[in-house]
Design a protein around this motif. Structure first.
Motif, PDB file in Angstrom:
ATOM      1  N   LEU A   1      76.827  -5.161  16.979  1.00 37.21           N
ATOM      2  CA  LEU A   1      78.203  -5.137  16.504  1.00 37.21           C
ATOM      3  C   LEU A   1      78.294  -4.655  15.065  1.00 37.21           C
ATOM      4  O   LEU A   1      79.210  -3.899  14.710  1.00 37.21           O
ATOM      5  N   ALA A   2      77.353  -5.080  14.235  1.00 33.06           N
ATOM      6  CA  ALA A   2      77.346  -4.642  12.832  1.00 33.06           C
ATOM      7  C   ALA A   2      77.203  -3.129  12.745  1.00 33.06           C
ATOM      8  O   ALA A   2      77.878  -2.473  11.941  1.00 33.06           O
ATOM      9  N   ILE A   3      76.339  -2.567  13.581  1.00 30.95           N
ATOM     10  CA  ILE A   3      76.129  -1.112  13.598  1.00 30.95           C
ATOM     11  C   ILE A   3      77.382  -0.387  14.072  1.00 30.95           C
ATOM     12  O   ILE A   3      77.857   0.555  13.430  1.00 30.95           O
ATOM     13  N   LEU A   4      77.937  -0.821  15.201  1.00 30.24           N
ATOM     14  CA  LEU A   4      79.102  -0.143  15.775  1.00 30.24           C
ATOM     15  C   LEU A   4      80.332  -0.246  14.868  1.00 30.24           C
ATOM     16  O   LEU A   4      81.060   0.739  14.685  1.00 30.24           O
ATOM     17  N   ILE A   5      80.552  -1.411  14.299  1.00 30.66           N
ATOM     18  CA  ILE A   5      81.692  -1.592  13.394  1.00 30.66           C
ATOM     19  C   ILE A   5      81.542  -0.708  12.166  1.00 30.66           C
ATOM     20  O   ILE A   5      82.511  -0.100  11.695  1.00 30.66           O
ATOM     21  N   SER A   6      80.330  -0.594  11.659  1.00 24.69           N
ATOM     22  CA  SER A   6      80.078   0.243  10.481  1.00 24.69           C
ATOM     23  C   SER A   6      80.375   1.709  10.777  1.00 24.69           C
ATOM     24  O   SER A   6      80.947   2.419   9.940  1.00 24.69           O
ATOM     25  N   ILE A   7      79.994   2.168  11.961  1.00 22.22           N
ATOM     26  CA  ILE A   7      80.257   3.562  12.343  1.00 22.22           C
ATOM     27  C   ILE A   7      81.759   3.808  12.481  1.00 22.22           C
ATOM     28  O   ILE A   7      82.279   4.829  12.025  1.00 22.22           O
ATOM     29  N   VAL A   8      82.457   2.851  13.085  1.00 24.79           N
ATOM     30  CA  VAL A   8      83.911   2.964  13.240  1.00 24.79           C
ATOM     31  C   VAL A   8      84.579   3.060  11.868  1.00 24.79           C
ATOM     32  O   VAL A   8      85.473   3.904  11.641  1.00 24.79           O
ATOM     33  N   ILE A   9      84.157   2.221  10.952  1.00 23.08           N
ATOM     34  CA  ILE A   9      84.746   2.226   9.606  1.00 23.08           C
ATOM     35  C   ILE A   9      84.487   3.557   8.903  1.00 23.08           C
ATOM     36  O   ILE A   9      85.395   4.147   8.308  1.00 23.08           O
ATOM     37  N   LEU A  10      83.249   4.050   8.972  1.00 21.40           N
ATOM     38  CA  LEU A  10      82.907   5.300   8.287  1.00 21.40           C
ATOM     39  C   LEU A  10      83.729   6.473   8.821  1.00 21.40           C
ATOM     40  O   LEU A  10      84.330   7.227   8.041  1.00 21.40           O
ATOM     41  N   ILE A  11      83.773   6.640  10.137  1.00 27.26           N
ATOM     42  CA  ILE A  11      84.504   7.763  10.733  1.00 27.26           C
ATOM     43  C   ILE A  11      86.003   7.615  10.498  1.00 27.26           C
ATOM     44  O   ILE A  11      86.691   8.587  10.153  1.00 27.26           O
TER      45      ILE A  11
END
Length: 277
Positions: A135-145
């Motif tokens: 979840l930490a990885i996926l949320i971080s990618i969502v935030i960046l994009i």
């Protein structure tokens, strides 16, 4: 109903670990976000007719080189210009580097340096730990994009008010997000599969980079064109979104399926594998 869902999600993650991973991610994310915003603003600013004409001349003079870097295509509208010079290269390679580093620090480092033993000694199960990291990885990618897309939109409105096709821009960023879910899925699976960082770097980082190199080669000539079928970047339907043709939904669903499969297999492997603890 919302409260119940929130409670269920909360029960599935290790809060302390999630906070640590997100803290690491935000520091790394900010650096990459600044880089992406800088390039986005510059490229949008270059939509000026004089710069557009100059870039078109480069395409004509060095077609194979420009094509290799994904900088070949329509530039007659702002969204087409951004697709050619931003989403054809920079929005692919820069977030990918972020994801390789993020998965390494959120999953692989803990196993490689032995600190996973301390995490497993807590009351949290392996399942809860890996779901937290995922979840930490996926949320971080969502935030960046998402943050990059918002900065791009604001820049386009300031510099060329009303010229950006917002619907196509949103669809382009959704497909970009799904592509990066897939790329990070490869890295995540590798980090869960191996116990040593060197093996993760060889596969989890090496494979996405190899896919991109293959994509570059496929754009350098007709004889190499078939190489595009050996890379996940072929699933990225950016040109279809701009042209309004092709089954964009099909490609998006394919990327979503691959990402879900890779993350699921990685989590299963993490839960069952023997670790040096």
């Amino acid at each position: 109903m919302v409260k119940k869902i929130r409670q269920e999600v909360t029960s599935m993650i290790a809060r302390a670990l999630f906070k640590v991973d997100m803290k690491k991610s935000i520091k790394l994310m900010f650096i990459f976000w600044v880089i992406l915003v800088m390039y986005s603003v510059v490229i949008i600013w270059m939509f000026d007719p004089e710069f557009s004409e100059m870039l078109l001349q480069y395409q004509q003079m060095m077609p194979e080189l420009m094509s290799a870097f994904g900088m070949e295509g329509e530039t007659n509208s702002l969204i087409a210009f951004m697709n050619t010079y931003l989403y054809g290269f920079l929005m692919l390679i820069i977030p990918m580097i972020f994801e390789l580093m993020l998965v390494n620090q959120c999953v692989m480092k803990y196993v490689d340096n032995g600190s996973i033993a301390c995490i497993l000694a807590t009351p949290n199960s392996r399942k809860k730990i890996i779901i937290t990291q995922m979840l930490a990885i996926l949320i971080s990618i969502v935030i960046l994009i998402s943050a990059t897309a918002m900065a791009g939109y604001l820049s386009a409105e300031i510099l060329f008010q009303g010229e950006l096709d917002v619907a196509k821009y949103i669809n382009l960023n959704i497909s970009t997000l799904l592509l990066h879910f897939t790329i990070s899925g490869i890295s995540f699976f590798s980090a869960c599969f191996f116990n040593e960082e060197k093996n993760y770097l060889a596969i989890g980082a090496g494979l996405p980079l190899a896919f991109y190199l293959i994509q570059m080669l496929s754009g350098m000539g007709d004889s190499l064109d078939k190489l595009k079928y050996f890379t996940i970047y072929t699933l990225f339907p950016a040109d279809y979104i701009i042209s309004g043709e092709g089954n964009v939904l099909f490609y998006n669903l394919m990327m979503l399926f691959l990402a879900a499969l890779l993350y699921s297999l990685g989590a299963i492997r993490f839960i069952k594998k023997d670790m040096p603890i």
